[in-house]
Design an enzyme around this catalytic site. Sequence first.
Site, PDB file in Angstrom:
ATOM      1  N   LYS A  94     -17.752 -17.051   5.419  1.00 19.43           N
ATOM      2  CA  LYS A  94     -16.752 -16.398   4.559  1.00 19.43           C
ATOM      3  C   LYS A  94     -15.683 -15.763   5.512  1.00 19.43           C
ATOM      4  O   LYS A  94     -14.315 -15.956   5.106  1.00 19.43           O
ATOM      5  CB  LYS A  94     -17.367 -14.924   3.854  1.00 19.43           C
ATOM      6  CG  LYS A  94     -16.441 -14.499   2.639  1.00 19.43           C
ATOM      7  CD  LYS A  94     -17.108 -13.405   2.287  1.00 19.43           C
ATOM      8  CE  LYS A  94     -18.507 -13.505   1.747  1.00 19.43           C
ATOM      9  NZ  LYS A  94     -18.806 -12.160   0.973  1.00 19.43           N
ATOM     10  N   LYS A 106     -25.520  -8.812   8.124  1.00 20.55           N
ATOM     11  CA  LYS A 106     -25.699  -8.411   6.804  1.00 20.55           C
ATOM     12  C   LYS A 106     -26.755  -7.516   7.021  1.00 20.55           C
ATOM     13  O   LYS A 106     -27.817  -7.556   7.996  1.00 20.55           O
ATOM     14  CB  LYS A 106     -26.304  -9.394   5.688  1.00 20.55           C
ATOM     15  CG  LYS A 106     -26.177  -8.885   4.381  1.00 20.55           C
ATOM     16  CD  LYS A 106     -24.723  -8.910   3.793  1.00 20.55           C
ATOM     17  CE  LYS A 106     -24.520  -8.871   2.288  1.00 20.55           C
ATOM     18  NZ  LYS A 106     -23.159  -9.313   1.969  1.00 20.55           N
ATOM     19  N   THR A 190     -12.669  -6.419  -3.986  1.00 22.03           N
ATOM     20  CA  THR A 190     -13.470  -7.919  -4.245  1.00 22.03           C
ATOM     21  C   THR A 190     -13.076  -8.490  -5.564  1.00 22.03           C
ATOM     22  O   THR A 190     -12.899  -9.670  -5.675  1.00 22.03           O
ATOM     23  CB  THR A 190     -14.726  -7.732  -4.380  1.00 22.03           C
ATOM     24  OG1 THR A 190     -15.325  -6.721  -3.044  1.00 22.03           O
ATOM     25  CG2 THR A 190     -15.783  -8.827  -4.271  1.00 22.03           C
ATOM     26  N   ASN A 221     -19.354  -2.836  -9.392  1.00 20.78           N
ATOM     27  CA  ASN A 221     -17.969  -2.501  -8.938  1.00 20.78           C
ATOM     28  C   ASN A 221     -16.985  -3.677  -8.941  1.00 20.78           C
ATOM     29  O   ASN A 221     -15.896  -3.691  -9.615  1.00 20.78           O
ATOM     30  CB  ASN A 221     -18.169  -1.966  -7.664  1.00 20.78           C
ATOM     31  CG  ASN A 221     -16.801  -1.673  -6.864  1.00 20.78           C
ATOM     32  OD1 ASN A 221     -15.818  -1.376  -7.470  1.00 20.78           O
ATOM     33  ND2 ASN A 221     -16.517  -2.302  -5.730  1.00 20.78           N
ATOM     34  N   SER A 359     -11.647  -4.722   4.022  1.00 16.77           N
ATOM     35  CA  SER A 359     -12.555  -4.143   5.164  1.00 16.77           C
ATOM     36  C   SER A 359     -11.908  -4.500   6.484  1.00 16.77           C
ATOM     37  O   SER A 359     -11.962  -3.470   7.251  1.00 16.77           O
ATOM     38  CB  SER A 359     -13.954  -4.805   5.100  1.00 16.77           C
ATOM     39  OG  SER A 359     -14.643  -4.064   4.315  1.00 16.77           O
TER      40      SER A 359
HETATM   41  N1  GLU Z   1     -20.480  -6.963   0.941  1.00 17.51           N
HETATM   42  C1  GLU Z   1     -19.411  -7.668   0.980  1.00 17.51           C
HETATM   43  C2  GLU Z   1     -19.424  -9.088   0.976  1.00 17.51           C
HETATM   44  O1  GLU Z   1     -20.633  -9.488   0.694  1.00 17.51           O
HETATM   45  C3  GLU Z   1     -18.408  -6.705   1.753  1.00 17.51           C
HETATM   46  C4  GLU Z   1     -18.612  -6.917   3.278  1.00 17.51           C
HETATM   47  C5  GLU Z   1     -17.723  -6.260   4.179  1.00 17.51           C
HETATM   48  O2  GLU Z   1     -16.801  -5.780   3.643  1.00 17.51           O
HETATM   49  O3  GLU Z   1     -17.856  -6.494   5.274  1.00 17.51           O
HETATM   50  O4  GLU Z   1     -18.401  -9.834   1.314  1.00 17.51           O
END
Ligand code: GLU
Length: 434
Positions: A94, A106, A190, A221, A359
């Site tokens: 990503k 993660k 998001t 959210n 982020s």
């Molecule tokens: N948990 C979110 C994702 O899966 C955001 C990750 C982030 O901001 O580092 O993309």
Amino acid sequence: MSEKTSQLHEAQAIMSEIYERLNVSEDIRSRLHQPRRIHQAGLPVRMDNGSLKVFPAWRVQYDDTRGPAKGGIRFHPDVCEDEVATLSFWMTLKCAVVDLPFGGAKGGVQVDPKTLSRLELERLSRSYIRAFYDVIGPDRDIPAPDVNTNEKVMGWMADEYAEIARRQLPAIITGKPLGMGGSAGRIAATGRGALNVLDAWVERKDKKPEELTVAVQGFGNAGYNFARLAKEAGYKIVAISDSQGGIYLKEGLEPMPIWEHKNETRKLSGMVYCDDTVCNVDSVETISTDDLLGLEVDVLVLAALENAITDKNAKKVKAKIILEIANGPVTPAADALLQERGIVVIPDVLANAGGVIVSYLEWVQNRTGDYLSEEVINERLAARIENAAKNCFQCAHREDVSLRVSAYMQGMERLAKAMESRGTQHYFEGDVLT
Ligand code: GLU
């Protein structure tokens, strides 16, 4: 992680096609076959009744060739090492798809946060940072929110990190409350980014939002903010579901009051679907999540968890477009079935990248001390994600591949370049400095 049942290996199956298309070297294939590092800990938490519970927790840093590892932390009873590793693999791709200078990571804790008091939740969040303090950092690995974690949890974590470090290092974690160096626009990022991507697709197809009906599975959210902004943009949100069930209204639902009602009562209710002054309580239907997945709509938004569409229920889907806001909501087997039927899947590594894009902007603001307005943040988010979306759509058309394969190709190309710059077998076989 056994090869047989591993979700990670299932998620990686697509890579052989990507490697072939891009002629990726063996070195790179082996490096990406497994995570760089898997950290595991038991988090001891003193419960309100005086007892001690120890929660299994992980931080997986899949790859950091393109920059510090980046990715959220989830609190969920089903969290396990394999799932966290899979999610860290997707984060790696990503960040590369939207060209952020980050690798992928993660984190997760195996816990049902709904059974904890607020104080227990705070102790658990702080305990996570104490356990992984040595392996994270603003230049190493930067956590963020994910399923069942929010800005409050990020605030406790940032505070714990600062307590141990004895200095303020806000760039250690993103998704923080505004008062602790969080970014304007992060909470809705998001959902907003997913809408930017959908808009780009709709525009390419010469359609108008007003012509399209949307069903949203998952009302946390990301699902909520997507639904709210999509409704404002003119899409008709006809159905919404969460883990308890769903609601349907042909004339279109109003996401904001439904969200407010859900937060007060923990229930979805159609009683507040009213659009302006028109309220028609009786015509809201209660439906199951399964019903929602089979609705005849233009866009099906998957914003809950992994494996919502599998080879078992893929045949039921009647939508023309699937927008993946959750990570991994369509299994590889289901993906193939949907593709056969001409259903377009806009993949997670593109569609839900808005969160990590903002982020990144938060991390930059924390490091420069120069804070930006919500307007500027939203503009930068839109510019970056729309650019990635357009490249993805064009490449899919040119190469005659699915949007998922196209997005992976874009990300993999960047990853391969970064890895090659550090030397591959091919490089070491050549003459020195030629
Ligand atoms: N948990 C979110 C994702 O899966 C955001 C990750 C982030 O901001 O580092 O993309």
